[in-house]
Scaffold this motif. Structure first.
Motif, PDB file in Angstrom:
ATOM      1  N   ASP A  21       0.837  -1.211   0.000  1.00 31.64           N
ATOM      2  CA  ASP A  21       0.000   0.000   0.000  1.00 31.64           C
ATOM      3  C   ASP A  21       0.868   1.256   0.000  1.00 31.64           C
ATOM      4  O   ASP A  21       0.553   2.244  -0.670  1.00 31.64           O
ATOM      5  N   VAL A  22       1.952   1.222   0.783  1.00 26.09           N
ATOM      6  CA  VAL A  22       2.868   2.367   0.813  1.00 26.09           C
ATOM      7  C   VAL A  22       3.462   2.574  -0.588  1.00 26.09           C
ATOM      8  O   VAL A  22       3.500   3.696  -1.105  1.00 26.09           O
ATOM      9  N   SER A  23       3.889   1.475  -1.221  1.00 22.99           N
ATOM     10  CA  SER A  23       4.455   1.574  -2.575  1.00 22.99           C
ATOM     11  C   SER A  23       3.446   2.213  -3.531  1.00 22.99           C
ATOM     12  O   SER A  23       3.788   3.113  -4.311  1.00 22.99           O
ATOM     13  N   HIS A  24       2.202   1.769  -3.449  1.00 21.90           N
ATOM     14  CA  HIS A  24       1.180   2.279  -4.379  1.00 21.90           C
ATOM     15  C   HIS A  24       0.842   3.742  -4.088  1.00 21.90           C
ATOM     16  O   HIS A  24       0.598   4.515  -5.015  1.00 21.90           O
ATOM     17  N   SER A  25       0.832   4.118  -2.807  1.00 17.77           N
ATOM     18  CA  SER A  25       0.558   5.527  -2.468  1.00 17.77           C
ATOM     19  C   SER A  25       1.664   6.428  -2.999  1.00 17.77           C
ATOM     20  O   SER A  25       1.394   7.471  -3.609  1.00 17.77           O
ATOM     21  N   VAL A  26       2.914   6.034  -2.771  1.00 21.96           N
ATOM     22  CA  VAL A  26       4.037   6.852  -3.244  1.00 21.96           C
ATOM     23  C   VAL A  26       4.021   6.911  -4.774  1.00 21.96           C
ATOM     24  O   VAL A  26       4.326   7.948  -5.376  1.00 21.96           O
ATOM     25  N   TRP A  27       3.624   5.803  -5.395  1.00 22.83           N
ATOM     26  CA  TRP A  27       3.484   5.772  -6.864  1.00 22.83           C
ATOM     27  C   TRP A  27       2.476   6.833  -7.306  1.00 22.83           C
ATOM     28  O   TRP A  27       2.697   7.549  -8.286  1.00 22.83           O
ATOM     29  N   GLU A  28       1.351   6.936  -6.575  1.00 23.27           N
ATOM     30  CA  GLU A  28       0.327   7.934  -6.927  1.00 23.27           C
ATOM     31  C   GLU A  28       0.806   9.353  -6.671  1.00 23.27           C
ATOM     32  O   GLU A  28       0.520  10.255  -7.458  1.00 23.27           O
ATOM     33  N   TYR A  29       1.532   9.552  -5.561  1.00 23.46           N
ATOM     34  CA  TYR A  29       2.018  10.924  -5.277  1.00 23.46           C
ATOM     35  C   TYR A  29       2.961  11.387  -6.381  1.00 23.46           C
ATOM     36  O   TYR A  29       2.909  12.540  -6.785  1.00 23.46           O
ATOM     37  N   ALA A  30       3.834  10.500  -6.846  1.00 21.46           N
ATOM     38  CA  ALA A  30       4.792  10.802  -7.937  1.00 21.46           C
ATOM     39  C   ALA A  30       5.403  12.187  -7.799  1.00 21.46           C
ATOM     40  O   ALA A  30       5.245  13.043  -8.664  1.00 21.46           O
ATOM     41  N   GLU A  31       6.129  12.392  -6.693  1.00 21.19           N
ATOM     42  CA  GLU A  31       6.695  13.713  -6.428  1.00 21.19           C
ATOM     43  C   GLU A  31       8.137  13.798  -6.928  1.00 21.19           C
ATOM     44  O   GLU A  31       8.917  12.861  -6.801  1.00 21.19           O
ATOM     45  N   LEU A  32       8.483  14.967  -7.487  1.00 17.11           N
ATOM     46  CA  LEU A  32       9.813  15.165  -8.066  1.00 17.11           C
ATOM     47  C   LEU A  32      10.876  15.349  -6.978  1.00 17.11           C
ATOM     48  O   LEU A  32      10.558  15.613  -5.818  1.00 17.11           O
ATOM     49  N   SER A  33      12.125  15.246  -7.401  1.00 17.64           N
ATOM     50  CA  SER A  33      13.272  15.314  -6.491  1.00 17.64           C
ATOM     51  C   SER A  33      13.227  16.518  -5.565  1.00 17.64           C
ATOM     52  O   SER A  33      13.018  17.652  -6.019  1.00 17.64           O
ATOM     53  N   GLU A  81      14.653   5.450  -1.266  1.00 15.46           N
ATOM     54  CA  GLU A  81      14.463   6.599  -2.161  1.00 15.46           C
ATOM     55  C   GLU A  81      12.993   6.657  -2.528  1.00 15.46           C
ATOM     56  O   GLU A  81      12.300   5.641  -2.444  1.00 15.46           O
ATOM     57  N   TYR A  82      12.510   7.840  -2.938  1.00 14.73           N
ATOM     58  CA  TYR A  82      11.072   7.945  -3.248  1.00 14.73           C
ATOM     59  C   TYR A  82      10.750   9.077  -4.217  1.00 14.73           C
ATOM     60  O   TYR A  82       9.638   9.591  -4.229  1.00 14.73           O
ATOM     61  N   ASP A  83      11.729   9.492  -5.033  1.00 13.64           N
ATOM     62  CA  ASP A  83      11.427  10.573  -5.985  1.00 13.64           C
ATOM     63  C   ASP A  83      11.058  10.027  -7.365  1.00 13.64           C
ATOM     64  O   ASP A  83      11.464   8.932  -7.749  1.00 13.64           O
ATOM     65  N   ALA A  84      10.259  10.815  -8.077  1.00 13.19           N
ATOM     66  CA  ALA A  84       9.736  10.421  -9.396  1.00 13.19           C
ATOM     67  C   ALA A  84      10.423  11.240 -10.492  1.00 13.19           C
ATOM     68  O   ALA A  84      11.310  12.057 -10.214  1.00 13.19           O
ATOM     69  N   LEU A  85      10.032  11.008 -11.727  1.00 16.97           N
ATOM     70  CA  LEU A  85      10.609  11.688 -12.893  1.00 16.97           C
ATOM     71  C   LEU A  85       9.525  12.457 -13.641  1.00 16.97           C
ATOM     72  O   LEU A  85       8.397  11.970 -13.772  1.00 16.97           O
ATOM     73  N   SER A  86       9.891  13.620 -14.176  1.00 15.93           N
ATOM     74  CA  SER A  86       8.886  14.445 -14.838  1.00 15.93           C
ATOM     75  C   SER A  86       8.477  13.853 -16.188  1.00 15.93           C
ATOM     76  O   SER A  86       9.252  13.146 -16.832  1.00 15.93           O
ATOM     77  N   GLY A  87       7.255  14.123 -16.577  1.00 19.36           N
ATOM     78  CA  GLY A  87       6.768  13.745 -17.910  1.00 19.36           C
ATOM     79  C   GLY A  87       6.463  12.272 -18.098  1.00 19.36           C
ATOM     80  O   GLY A  87       6.257  11.824 -19.215  1.00 19.36           O
ATOM     81  N   LEU A  88       6.438  11.507 -17.007  1.00 24.15           N
ATOM     82  CA  LEU A  88       6.239  10.059 -17.158  1.00 24.15           C
ATOM     83  C   LEU A  88       4.949   9.553 -16.500  1.00 24.15           C
ATOM     84  O   LEU A  88       4.853   8.361 -16.180  1.00 24.15           O
ATOM     85  N   SER A  89       3.998  10.442 -16.305  1.00 23.95           N
ATOM     86  CA  SER A  89       2.719   9.974 -15.756  1.00 23.95           C
ATOM     87  C   SER A  89       2.142   8.903 -16.672  1.00 23.95           C
ATOM     88  O   SER A  89       2.142   9.053 -17.897  1.00 23.95           O
ATOM     89  N   CYS A 109      11.615   5.191 -12.520  1.00 29.61           N
ATOM     90  CA  CYS A 109      12.799   4.496 -12.026  1.00 29.61           C
ATOM     91  C   CYS A 109      12.401   3.568 -10.870  1.00 29.61           C
ATOM     92  O   CYS A 109      13.264   2.979 -10.209  1.00 29.61           O
ATOM     93  N   GLY A 110      11.099   3.496 -10.596  1.00 26.46           N
ATOM     94  CA  GLY A 110      10.612   2.520  -9.614  1.00 26.46           C
ATOM     95  C   GLY A 110      10.923   2.848  -8.160  1.00 26.46           C
ATOM     96  O   GLY A 110      10.929   1.959  -7.310  1.00 26.46           O
ATOM     97  N   HIS A 111      11.162   4.127  -7.849  1.00 31.20           N
ATOM     98  CA  HIS A 111      11.537   4.459  -6.467  1.00 31.20           C
ATOM     99  C   HIS A 111      10.377   4.313  -5.480  1.00 31.20           C
ATOM    100  O   HIS A 111      10.600   4.300  -4.269  1.00 31.20           O
ATOM    101  N   ASN A 112       9.145   4.204  -5.990  1.00 35.69           N
ATOM    102  CA  ASN A 112       8.025   3.884  -5.092  1.00 35.69           C
ATOM    103  C   ASN A 112       8.242   2.507  -4.472  1.00 35.69           C
ATOM    104  O   ASN A 112       7.986   2.286  -3.286  1.00 35.69           O
TER     105      ASN A 112
END
Lengths: 267, 209
Positions: A21-33, A81-89, A109-112
């Motif tokens: 659930d934590v992985s999926h939530s962080v995946w949804e947040y998809a926050e940048l560095s 780690e938990y940061d996402a990448l821009s433009g990859l929604s 990059c799968g950081h979720n």
């Protein structure tokens, strides 16, 4: 498998839903560095609930934190780690390109998963320390900005990792393997030029073009490439080209460089 | 680079400001920890996949716009032995399986791989090890929408739980064996004898771009 490791696997299997659930939530947040506010807050909340001693904003980085359990040594660090990448929604579970949020960020990059897998490990090690009464401390480190910002390097500047007996981490990939070898050292630096705006047709002689400066810098770097060792890398992005009007002399422009120099022979 | 920028500003009569964004050091491998991680990876054993998951992986592979030009086996030539490369090919239908659902043979290498990570800086200050688990289909392109799609799927869930178990088992080994920690430390001291030069200046502040 010995009983300790079997117990650790059981702890993770029992908590599997909470962890994914934590992985999926962080995946949804998809926050940048360095903007991972919701992701870091979720980890801190969960880790506190699990009985870890959480310290937020370590090393002066708002979205960095540590969560520790146990006492004495050895001190084992587990990195997240938990940061996402821009433009990859992207919509999950689909095999065609379909943005979830137009222009939004995504966990390319799968950081979720990275953070959640490390959470699973920390939870199991805490259980192990509790049940065995062994001395030792497990410390979960929330490390923001792996894609940009390199928080772990700032944390290293403050000497943080020297307090550990070992650091363990993982990264999502396409194979089950142990990572070996070295990686490139790398520095990111932004060059900001400021000139003078003017009407490009009626008074070009009064203007000083920052965009020209960026162009000249890039050309200089192109010539530099011939004289570099072949395993060095230079990448760039023009982050501000000074505007969209050719008839105004561009008063400001920025170029971001990423340079991977060869520091020494491979070890 | 700095002198090129300065020259460009002189040629155009513009002002120049330089801003450090970030920096990372190269990674220092540690064969003692790598062996422990490999043993635990084998001991716990990788997840298997349902037919639906394999179909999804195949569909994602079919959508790759630019897959890596080397297979996972080819990437390891020069590090693994010919027999080990053959093992990977045998286990993966010559690297054509949708999911690489086995543990890859392992040997420690100092070879520099392209790409950078700030885990490198950690590895200069304490013995450090990283593992990969199969969270994405075979030959997935890095930083791709396909990875985003897979990262919230059951394939990703299995990968992260497996990784958590491997790391936990390694930590249990280290907590129970001062000897193992000592060996990892001795190798670390030897490999980092040149000394760590932190790429981050003392006065730098982390900057979100």
């Amino acid at each position: 498998m010995d009983s300790y490791k079997k117990a650790a696997c059981d702890v993770i299997d029992t908590a599997a839903e909470m962890i994914t659930d934590v992985s999926h939530s962080v995946w949804e947040y998809a926050e940048l560095s360095l903007k991972e506010n919701m992701s870091a807050a979720l980890y801190c909340k969960v880790l506190r609930q699990l009985g870890f001693d959480v310290e937020e904003g370590i090393c002066g980085i708002p979205t960095a934190f540590s969560a520790s359990f146990g006492s004495g040594s050895p001190r084992i660090g587990i990195l997240a780690e938990y940061d996402a990448l821009s433009g990859l929604s992207q919509r999950a579970g689909t095999a065609h390109r379909e943005e979830l949020v137009p222009g939004g960020a995504g966990h390319g990059c799968g950081h979720n998963m990275l953070g959640a897998g490390s959470l699973a490990a920390a939870l199991a090690v805490k259980d192990h320390l509790e049940k065995t009464g062994r001395p030792g401390r497990v410390i979960f480190y929330g490390c923001p900005g792996e894609e940009g910002g390199a928080a772990k390097a700032f944390m290293a500047r403050d000497g943080l990792w020297r307090s550990l007996d070992a650091a363990l981490t993982w990264h999502p990939g396409s194979a089950n393997c142990v990572i070996t070898g070295s990686s490139l050292a790398c520095i990111q630096k932004e060059y900001i030029f400021r000139g003078v705006a003017s009407h490009a047709a009626s008074s070009p002689h009064l203007g000083r073009s920052a965009l020209d400066a960026v162009q000249l810098m890039n050309m200089g770097v192109e010539f530099l490439r011939e004289h570099m060792p072949s395993d060095c890398r230079i990448h760039y992005a023009i982050t501000d080209a000074g505007g969209v009007s050719p008839n105004v002399v561009q008063p400001s422009a920025r170029v971001l460089y990423m340079v991977a120099p060869r520091r020494s022979a491979p070890r | 680079m700095d002198r090129i920028a300065l020259a460009a500003s002189m040629m155009t009569e513009t002002e120049l400001e330089e801003r450090f964004i970030d920096g990372t050091a190269e990674t220092i491998p540690n064969s003692v920890l790598e062996s422990a991680a490999y043993d635990n990876m084998k001991l716990i054993g990788p997840p298997s996949y349902t037919p639906e998951e394999l179909d999804f992986a195949r569909a994602l592979i079919g959508s790759y716009e630019a897959a890596p030009d080397k297979t996972e086996a080819q990437q390891r030539e020069g590090i693994l032995s010919a027999e080990e490369i053959q093992y990977i090919n045998d286990m993966s239908d010559n690297c054509r399986s949708p999911m690489l659902d086995f543990v890859f043979p392992h040997r420690t290498s100092g070879r520099c791989e392209m790409g950078s990570t700030d885990v490198g800086d950690v590895s200069w200050q304490t013995p450090t090890v990283q593992v990969n688990t199969a969270a994405f289909p075979n030959n997935c392109p890095g930083h791709s929408w396909q990875n985003v799609s897979c990262g919230a799927s059951s394939i990703g869930d299995k990968a992260l739980l497996y990784a958590g178990k491997i790391i936990a088992a390694c930590a249990i080994d280290l907590l129970g064996s001062p000897e193992l920690l000592k060996k990892a430390r001795a190798e670390f001291e030897e490999r980092t004898a040149a000394g760590y030069e932190c790429p981050v200046p003392q006065d730098a502040v982390p900057t979100a771009l």
